[in-house]
Design an enzyme around this catalytic site. Structure first.
Site, mmCIF file in Angstrom:
data_model
loop_
_atom_site.group_PDB
_atom_site.id
_atom_site.type_symbol
_atom_site.label_atom_id
_atom_site.label_comp_id
_atom_site.label_asym_id
_atom_site.label_seq_id
_atom_site.Cartn_x
_atom_site.Cartn_y
_atom_site.Cartn_z
ATOM 1 N N GLY A 245 -7.263 -12.207 -5.002
ATOM 2 C CA GLY A 245 -7.319 -10.900 -5.662
ATOM 3 C C GLY A 245 -8.442 -10.055 -5.116
ATOM 4 N N ASN A 246 -8.764 -8.996 -5.820
ATOM 5 C CA ASN A 246 -9.880 -8.140 -5.393
ATOM 6 C C ASN A 246 -10.618 -7.628 -6.623
ATOM 7 O OD1 ASN A 246 -8.687 -5.457 -6.192
ATOM 8 N ND2 ASN A 246 -7.105 -6.208 -4.799
ATOM 9 N N ARG A 247 -11.708 -6.856 -6.387
ATOM 10 C CA ARG A 247 -12.592 -6.509 -7.505
ATOM 11 C C ARG A 247 -12.215 -5.208 -8.213
ATOM 12 N NH1 ARG A 247 -17.429 -6.099 -4.346
ATOM 13 N NH2 ARG A 247 -18.110 -4.782 -6.069
ATOM 14 N N SER A 248 -11.056 -4.665 -7.926
ATOM 15 C CA SER A 248 -10.682 -3.400 -8.571
ATOM 16 C C SER A 248 -10.676 -3.540 -10.100
ATOM 17 C CB SER A 248 -9.285 -2.987 -8.095
ATOM 18 O OG SER A 248 -8.829 -1.923 -8.879
ATOM 19 N N ALA A 312 -5.335 -1.248 -5.904
ATOM 20 C CA ALA A 312 -5.801 -1.961 -4.710
ATOM 21 C C ALA A 312 -4.780 -3.067 -4.458
ATOM 22 C CB ALA A 312 -7.183 -2.534 -4.963
#
Ligand code: CTP
Length: 437
Positions: A245-248, A312
């Site tokens: 995943g990502n930090r959005s 994102a």
């Protein structure tokens, strides 16, 4: 000599005052006079709560009346300790409402008709208690009843001592209200009633009325338009408990959905997992992976006017998803995960008349990368910002680039303000496209 200088000084001061007044009038009422004002022929409920700044609300009421609004003033009990209802009824030529239990008539059914007829609810001053009551949805006085029953946009103008304003409780309540689309105007930094200098001075009556005019202008901007917004980061599963995943945080997309709603659009918000509350009134679709988001965007953009991809989206996903939790071997030092390409949602959606807006969060060559994406994905607008400073933050420093060649570098601002700007630019481009033969 002295008196001559002071007479000249007076003339200069009067000229400056006249200039300031005409400047404010032009901004509030339009240069063509009152009929140009978005406030003309509107119904405004002005909630006055119990703080010393209540006396300034008389100026708010007066400016609204001068701009052509019908103003119904609703006063709480504590507000009446600071200023008399008579002051407001003299300014508005309308009886002031103070009683939730006033008998109903054919013309006036208490909070129901006030809430239904209002184009805008302004709470000025909004004390710490009033802000808490609005955030909690307490409905045991007339103002609370109206706030819960109205579909009109709400503006609050906080006013209190700076320690109160900076208390986490007040801050949390204001964040809750802002998340629900309430517009918070001020407070200003300056001299407070105690004599101290700090944050908590109610915004000027001109600033409050200007915010009202802006909101009313905005309320009809996207009326009849359908807007699809994506938000948050996608999660690409490796096994039942792990994902890439990502930090959005999703904040930008949620702010855009709220801004599009307050511009009068019908909104679909398609969101990856976040901790945020979806804005009331929007169609809300929760997804996890890029493939799911792609499917939902294809569905939702059918007949839509604007697609805003603030999400994102993971460019790659694990080629396989294990049905069981992956176990490590005792002597295992490495693990290989093969990734396959996800669809580029924004690039693949190709509908005639759909205005596409993308975001480019970059760590280098910001404008060059943004321009490349604008062209490659056939976008009308791209919002470029620094990935490391923006992701997870509540504010952003962005540059808006358009397919018409405009490049606008914006100062640092909250994501809600940036969202309102993006909606303004999109509306202008949409209207221009409509006018083309
Ligand atoms: N986007 C998309 N689908 C993807 C990747 C990105 O729709 N698979 C959208 C994003 O929502 C954003 C825009 O495309 O509005 C740009 O995304 P970004 O991640 O900055 O760029 P990429 O096109 O993925 O390029 P790169 O990863 O090389 O920076």
């Amino acid at each position: 000599m002295g008196s001559r200088i002071s007479r000249r000084g007076c003339r200069v001061a009067v000229r400056r005052l006249r200039y300031a007044e005409s400047y404010v009038r032009a901004r509030l009422f339009g240069t063509d006079g009152i009929t140009m004002s978005p406030l003309n022929h509107t119904a405004i409920v002005l909630g006055v709560t119990g703080g010393i700044a209540a006396f300034k609300s008389a100026s708010v009421a007066s400016l609204l009346v001068q701009a052509g609004s019908r103003v119904d003033v609703v006063m709480t009990e504590s507000a009446q300790r600071f200023i008399q209802p008579l002051t407001f009824s003299a300014i508005t030529h309308t009886p002031v409402h103070t009683n939730a239990f006033a008998p109903w008539t054919d013309e006036h059914s208490g909070h129901v008709s006030l809430a239904r007829n209002a184009d805008l609810l302004i709470v000025a001053p909004a004390t710490a208690a009033a802000i808490a009551r609005l955030a909690l949805g307490l409905a045991d006085d007339l103002l609370g009843l109206i706030a819960l029953s109205t579909e009109a946009p709400i503006i609050v103008a906080p006013a209190m001592e700076d320690r109160m304003f900076n208390h986490p409780s007040v801050r949390d309540h204001l964040v809750t209200l802002a998340e629900r689309g309430v517009i918070v105007v001020g407070p200003d930094h300056g001299r407070l009633a105690s004599g101290a200098i700090g944050d908590g001075r109610m915004a000027s009556p001109e600033a409050i009325v200007e915010a009202a005019a802006t909101q009313l202008r905005r309320s009809s901007q996207l009326h009849g338009r359908k807007v699809v917004v994506t938000a948050g980061g996608t999660q690409e599963p490796l096994d039942p408990v792990r994902y890439i995943g990502n930090r959005s945080s999703g904040m930008m997309g949620y702010a855009l959905a709220a801004a599009a709603m307050s511009a009068g659009a019908t909104v679909t918000l398609i969101s990856g997992p976040t901790t945020l509350r979806p804005p009331c009134g929007a169609e809300f679709v929760e997804v996890t992976t890029a493939v799911e988001m792609h499917r939902e965007v294809e569905r939702a953009t059918f007949g839509a006017d604007i697609l805003i991809m603030a999400a994102a989206v993971a460019d790659f996903r694990p080629e396989t998803r294990s049905e069981r939790k992956l176990k490590k071997q005792v002597d295992q030092e490495f693990m290989d995960v093969r990734l396959v390409r996800n669809p580029d949602i924004l690039a693949s959606i190709d509908r005639p008349d759909l205005l596409k807006i993308g975001f480019a969060a970059e760590t280098e060559d910001l404008l060059a990368n943004a321009k490349r994406k604008l062209e490659a994905k056939h976008l009308a607008i791209i919002v470029a910002n620094d990935a490391e400073l923006t992701i997870g933050a509540s504010s952003s420093t962005a540059t808006i680039l358009t397919s018409e060649g405009d490049v606008t570098a914006l100062p640092p601002m909250t994501k809600s303000s940036l969202a309102a700007k993006v909606i303004d630019v999109a509306t202008t481009m949409l209207n221009r496209a409509d006018r083309r033969p």
